[in-house]
Design a protein around this motif. Sequence first.
Motif, PDB file in Angstrom:
ATOM      1  N   GLU A  39       0.831  -1.213   0.000  1.00 47.90           N
ATOM      2  CA  GLU A  39       0.000   0.000   0.000  1.00 47.90           C
ATOM      3  C   GLU A  39       0.870   1.270   0.000  1.00 47.90           C
ATOM      4  O   GLU A  39       1.630   1.492  -0.947  1.00 47.90           O
ATOM      5  CB  GLU A  39      -0.985  -0.029   1.183  1.00 47.90           C
ATOM      6  N   ASP A  40       0.816   2.028   1.066  1.00 49.57           N
ATOM      7  CA  ASP A  40       1.396   3.377   1.039  1.00 49.57           C
ATOM      8  C   ASP A  40       2.913   3.428   0.867  1.00 49.57           C
ATOM      9  O   ASP A  40       3.442   4.440   0.394  1.00 49.57           O
ATOM     10  CB  ASP A  40       1.025   4.129   2.328  1.00 49.57           C
ATOM     11  N   ARG A  71       0.501  -6.528   3.511  1.00 50.40           N
ATOM     12  CA  ARG A  71      -0.556  -5.516   3.484  1.00 50.40           C
ATOM     13  C   ARG A  71      -0.886  -5.208   2.027  1.00 50.40           C
ATOM     14  O   ARG A  71      -0.029  -4.751   1.269  1.00 50.40           O
ATOM     15  CB  ARG A  71      -0.137  -4.228   4.203  1.00 50.40           C
ATOM     16  N   LYS A 102      -7.826   0.474   5.546  1.00 55.13           N
ATOM     17  CA  LYS A 102      -8.984   1.341   5.245  1.00 55.13           C
ATOM     18  C   LYS A 102     -10.309   0.598   5.075  1.00 55.13           C
ATOM     19  O   LYS A 102     -11.125   0.986   4.225  1.00 55.13           O
ATOM     20  CB  LYS A 102      -8.716   2.190   3.997  1.00 55.13           C
ATOM     21  N   GLU A 136      -8.815   2.970  10.374  1.00 56.46           N
ATOM     22  CA  GLU A 136      -8.131   4.251  10.142  1.00 56.46           C
ATOM     23  C   GLU A 136      -9.006   5.281   9.439  1.00 56.46           C
ATOM     24  O   GLU A 136      -8.508   6.305   8.982  1.00 56.46           O
ATOM     25  CB  GLU A 136      -6.825   4.028   9.372  1.00 56.46           C
ATOM     26  N   ASP A 163      -3.771   7.823   8.831  1.00 59.34           N
ATOM     27  CA  ASP A 163      -4.964   8.069   8.013  1.00 59.34           C
ATOM     28  C   ASP A 163      -6.151   8.505   8.866  1.00 59.34           C
ATOM     29  O   ASP A 163      -6.969   9.314   8.433  1.00 59.34           O
ATOM     30  CB  ASP A 163      -5.323   6.809   7.215  1.00 59.34           C
TER      31      ASP A 163
HETATM   32 MG    MG Z   1      -2.998   4.080   6.356  1.00 61.21          MG
END
Ligand code: MG
Length: 304
Positions: A39-40, A71, A102, A136, A163
């Motif tokens: 993800e991020d 993740r 999320k 989040e 987040d």
């Molecule tokens: Mg996050």
Amino acid sequence: MSDRPLRLRRSQLAVPGSSEKMMTKAAGSAADHVFCDLEDAVAPNAKPAARHQIIDALNNLDWGKKTRCVRVNDTSTEWCYEDIITVIEGAGENLDTIMVPKVMNGADVLFADKLISQLEQKLKLKKRIGLEVLIEEVEALQNVVEISTATPRLEAMIFGMGDYSASMGVDIREIGGANSVYPGDIWHYARFQITVAARSAGIDAVDGPYANFKDEEGFRVECKRANTLGMVGKWAIHPAQIEPALDVFSPREKDVTWARDMAAAYAKAEAEGLGSVNHKGVMVDAASMRIFNNIIKKADLIGM
Ligand code: MG
Ligand code: COA
């Protein structure tokens, strides 16, 4: 619920799935749990390649006794389904859990649950792949009970304060740090809600990231707050945060000795027909035994 595997999550290390170097370092680290991130920590144009870098890392590195987690991207993106399918098809036997960020509600959890069920059947995997989710978004916090009970596959809920701060409009400049203006702990409400829902559902509550990895003292304070509330561990975004979390989320030797001592005294009293007993000047009864048993269970899992 009782067939959920017991796993240590005192320190969950985040590692970018696009970095072979960091994944190698993570595999050899002392963390209880490592999640390779799609993800991020991975730029959009690097995500497809990162799936295969993670598969290689899971299949070829020695992860010791660690929980191996990936993740994936969240269910509203174009990547989520393919992240789950590619990673499980490529490394399903060498993967313990999938983490979904999320999530908004139980339906998001069930999307991942059903997809994983289909893959487990198709690939005839020998063990169940667990799920972990990030709470989040403010909507997720509103739906945290529904999320926590969505599927027996769910093993843990993590409070993602970065987040969450954005979603809530919290005015801070650094993820996970304190806000000196607010008279109290700004994370208290969310941590409390998540921990109550998690304990009620029989799963783990875990605290999220603390971005300033040079500030060990501040990190320890956040670990202690989470630990006191009933969370079982905290994320590490850098190797420097592993040891402090292992330390804070492990019971002290003397507390384990005390708890075992109390348990023995209580068992003896019970055999004599007593419900509460004076042990070294402290009253022990069934309620105190539940608290001591939490310490004993944790110590057994750690191997203390
Ligand atoms: Mg996050
Ligand atoms: N996992 C494994 N190894 C890591 C690591 C991590 N999360 N973070 C740093 N390292 C390694 C570095 O590669 C470096 O290795 P080396 O000594 O062999 O060169 C060593 O630890 C020291 O790192 P340092 O130089 O202090 O930090 P950095 O500038 O290389 O990295 C970050 C800093 C923040 C970019 C890095 O820690 C990181 O990417 N963290 C994870 C971010 C993430 O996953 N975010 C999403 C979840 S919140």
